[in-house]
Design an enzyme around this catalytic site. Sequence first.
Site, PDB file in Angstrom:
ATOM      1  CG  HIS A 196      -6.230  -5.692   2.225  1.00  0.00           C
ATOM      2  ND1 HIS A 196      -6.892  -4.516   1.973  1.00  0.00           N
ATOM      3  CD2 HIS A 196      -7.183  -6.581   2.617  1.00  0.00           C
ATOM      4  CE1 HIS A 196      -8.192  -4.696   2.195  1.00  0.00           C
ATOM      5  NE2 HIS A 196      -8.398  -5.930   2.595  1.00  0.00           N
TER       6      HIS A 196
ATOM      7  CG  ASP B 106      -5.427  -0.076  -0.745  1.00  0.00           C
ATOM      8  OD1 ASP B 106      -6.285  -0.252  -1.641  1.00  0.00           O
ATOM      9  OD2 ASP B 106      -5.630  -0.358   0.448  1.00  0.00           O
TER      10      ASP B 106
ATOM     11  CG  ASP C  50      -1.974  -1.046   1.238  1.00  0.00           C
ATOM     12  OD1 ASP C  50      -1.779  -2.066   0.568  1.00  0.00           O
ATOM     13  OD2 ASP C  50      -2.999  -0.843   1.916  1.00  0.00           O
TER      14      ASP C  50
ATOM     15  CG  HIS D 102      -3.168   4.013   1.830  1.00  0.00           C
ATOM     16  ND1 HIS D 102      -4.448   4.057   1.323  1.00  0.00           N
ATOM     17  CD2 HIS D 102      -3.011   2.786   2.367  1.00  0.00           C
ATOM     18  CE1 HIS D 102      -5.039   2.889   1.556  1.00  0.00           C
ATOM     19  NE2 HIS D 102      -4.188   2.101   2.174  1.00  0.00           N
TER      20      HIS D 102
ATOM     21  CG  HIS E 238      -5.124  -4.753  -2.328  1.00  0.00           C
ATOM     22  ND1 HIS E 238      -4.083  -3.926  -1.993  1.00  0.00           N
ATOM     23  CD2 HIS E 238      -6.115  -4.483  -1.438  1.00  0.00           C
ATOM     24  CE1 HIS E 238      -4.434  -3.170  -0.953  1.00  0.00           C
ATOM     25  NE2 HIS E 238      -5.651  -3.489  -0.594  1.00  0.00           N
TER      26      HIS E 238
ATOM     27  CG  ASN F  41      -9.358  -2.222   0.116  1.00  0.00           C
ATOM     28  OD1 ASN F  41      -8.145  -2.102   0.012  1.00  0.00           O
ATOM     29  ND2 ASN F  41     -10.007  -1.886   1.212  1.00  0.00           N
ATOM     30  CG  HIS F  42      -8.492   2.445   0.010  1.00  0.00           C
ATOM     31  ND1 HIS F  42      -9.093   3.489   0.688  1.00  0.00           N
ATOM     32  CD2 HIS F  42      -8.258   1.490   0.932  1.00  0.00           C
ATOM     33  CE1 HIS F  42      -9.188   3.165   1.980  1.00  0.00           C
ATOM     34  NE2 HIS F  42      -8.694   1.970   2.154  1.00  0.00           N
TER      35      HIS F  42
ATOM     36  CG  ASP G 107      -9.033   6.689  -0.392  1.00  0.00           C
ATOM     37  OD1 ASP G 107      -9.309   7.796  -0.892  1.00  0.00           O
ATOM     38  OD2 ASP G 107      -9.760   5.689  -0.495  1.00  0.00           O
ATOM     39  NE  ARG G 108      -7.937   5.763   5.614  1.00  0.00           N
ATOM     40  CZ  ARG G 108      -7.867   5.228   6.841  1.00  0.00           C
ATOM     41  NH1 ARG G 108      -7.047   5.703   7.720  1.00  0.00           N
ATOM     42  NH2 ARG G 108      -8.659   4.257   7.177  1.00  0.00           N
TER      43      ARG G 108
ATOM     44  NE  ARG H  35      -9.478  -5.946   5.776  1.00  0.00           N
ATOM     45  CZ  ARG H  35      -8.482  -5.053   5.720  1.00  0.00           C
ATOM     46  NH1 ARG H  35      -8.744  -3.780   5.519  1.00  0.00           N
ATOM     47  NH2 ARG H  35      -7.232  -5.432   5.846  1.00  0.00           N
TER      48      ARG H  35
END
Lengths: 308, 328
Positions: A235, A79, A51, A53, A161, A111-112, A82-83, A208
């Site tokens: 992940h 990923d 990831d 991010h 992922h 998944n993001h 995001d974040r 989750r």
Amino acid sequence: MFDLDRIISLLRQGRHIAEETVYTLCLLSQELLMNESNVTHVNTPVTICGDIHGQLHDLLTLFEKSGGIEKSRYIFLGDFVDRGFYSLESFLLLLCYKLRYPDRITLIRGNHETRQITKVYGFYDEIMRKYGNSNVWRYCCEVFDYLSLGAIVNQSVFCVHGGLSPDVMTIDEIRSVDRKQEVPHEGAMCDLLWSDPDDVDTWSLSPRGAGFLFGGQQVQEFLSRNGVDLIARAHQLVMEGYKEMFDNGLVTVWSAPNYCYRCGNVAAVLRIDDDLSRSYTIFEAVQPQNDVGNTILPTRKPQMDYFL
Amino acid sequence: MERVVQQTDYDALSCRISAIYKGYLPSPCYQLAKCGYMGYKEIHMDYINGLKHVSRRIHGKVTRTLQSSYPVMNYGTYLRTVSIDLELNGILSKIGKDQRVQILDLGGGSDLRMVPLLRNYPNLKFVDVDYSESTKVKSKALWETQGLREFLKLQEPQGDQLVRSDRYELISCDLNDLNQTSVKLDKVTDADVPTIIITECVLCYMTQDASQKLIEYLINHYKSGHWVSYDPIGGSSENDRFGTIMQANLRDSRNLEMPTLMIFNSKEKYANRFAPLQTSIQDMWELFNKIPQDEIKRLKSLQFLDELEELKVMQTHYVFCKSQWGNV
């Protein structure tokens, strides 16, 4: 004119990219990704990354510590967004590398990389802040729909992922999934992006709320059925950067150091050599005060990320 | 420094309003069923409206992140709020509705717990203590809010005075100044009455010396009582960098200091601040894992929580501590 090297240089500095340029980049990327299969073949030596991010400056460190795109091959396990504060720059930089060096970089969907998740976890807000409208977010989401679901290194390392799915037992079955869509809430495509390994005897519900938990037995069965030695996935935050499980049949690789600028973890990438040996490179977050060159640094610190 | 610390109240309020807005609070199984908190959402929305009349700047600060609040923050706000509410109501119901009892909410800022608690416990006296900048804003906002003004039976303040009533007092003082604090508290509290003290993210901003003196004074001054405290801890394991990063982030972004974060960096060390009292302490991750499945299901339906790892890292670095002394 469309000058890829110039855009790369701007992105590396975290500079603004015009909306039209993003549009063109996304269009070219879609055309390139469209022709890739769901599970891409990659040759060794290759560096597998977890990831990112939106931590652009840490992504630059990652390339620096692992040879760089000019010299090495990379697989990114998703990923990208995001974040962090530089989701757009991080994602576009990877797209530019993909366009510039198509056979040296493989991008797998996380998944993001979906419309729904990016609306909650920062990428959408970042685009609204940087452009005042959501066009660029929409262009990027269309690219997300074309990203691969996995990769296979030398017929030996399966990259994904999240993890495994009870709906697909073989890599060939993954190849027949129709991937060009928003990630569904259930089914094989969802599980590949959302599942986690855990100490469970059989397929179990994931806390989750999407994907499954799978255990050592599911991993061993997948490995022997598909004739591979290792599942490399991302992940999950791992404080030490990577974690091998199930007699080294699965590894989690995490490449966002000091995740969300506050978790205090180190990051790692995994290099698979021609003899299929594994070596990990650990790296730390970029120190904000360490002003190297003219890169801009995360100055806009979040206001609300602690309980005060 | 005083202003920097005082401003953290708006962060806490903003987080609480976000958690209410998204539906995390009030919790039906905890705050409604167990604590009997009626009109929780309305109380807060009324107050926010009142605040708008007092200061558009503060109102803007508090409501700015309403739409885009992260699930991980809402979960944390839920955990701290519900844990304290459950504990307070447990203690109060054990003491009984007929007994006189007093609550000192130290540095509670815009906390509105006094409203449901005063309603449910007729012999309770509630004292809010904070910096004068905070109490002034709160006094005006309460006065501006008709529902709260009438419910609390507030008397109209004269000149520079703050609102008050027979059962509710707002005290302006600096908790670092023990002389001032003790004198002001003496005027409105009774040392012989069972006393509950709340410090929710307050001790962490004080120096070791000032906070320990405050604890020592209060647990000796009041004959019997309970102390309920919530704070961050820096972490004590070898590779744990959460605390040092937190200190650096807060210093860089807002010049905020947490002097004891790395001193009381474990549950054991934090609990020891209240020695020799009978004390129990848990981190918020432990509390999260005790939430019943139905409530977890309800929380999950509010916002999609994408991962548990980050929540765990954060919540293992916040603690809920309760101590008891005397005969209560």
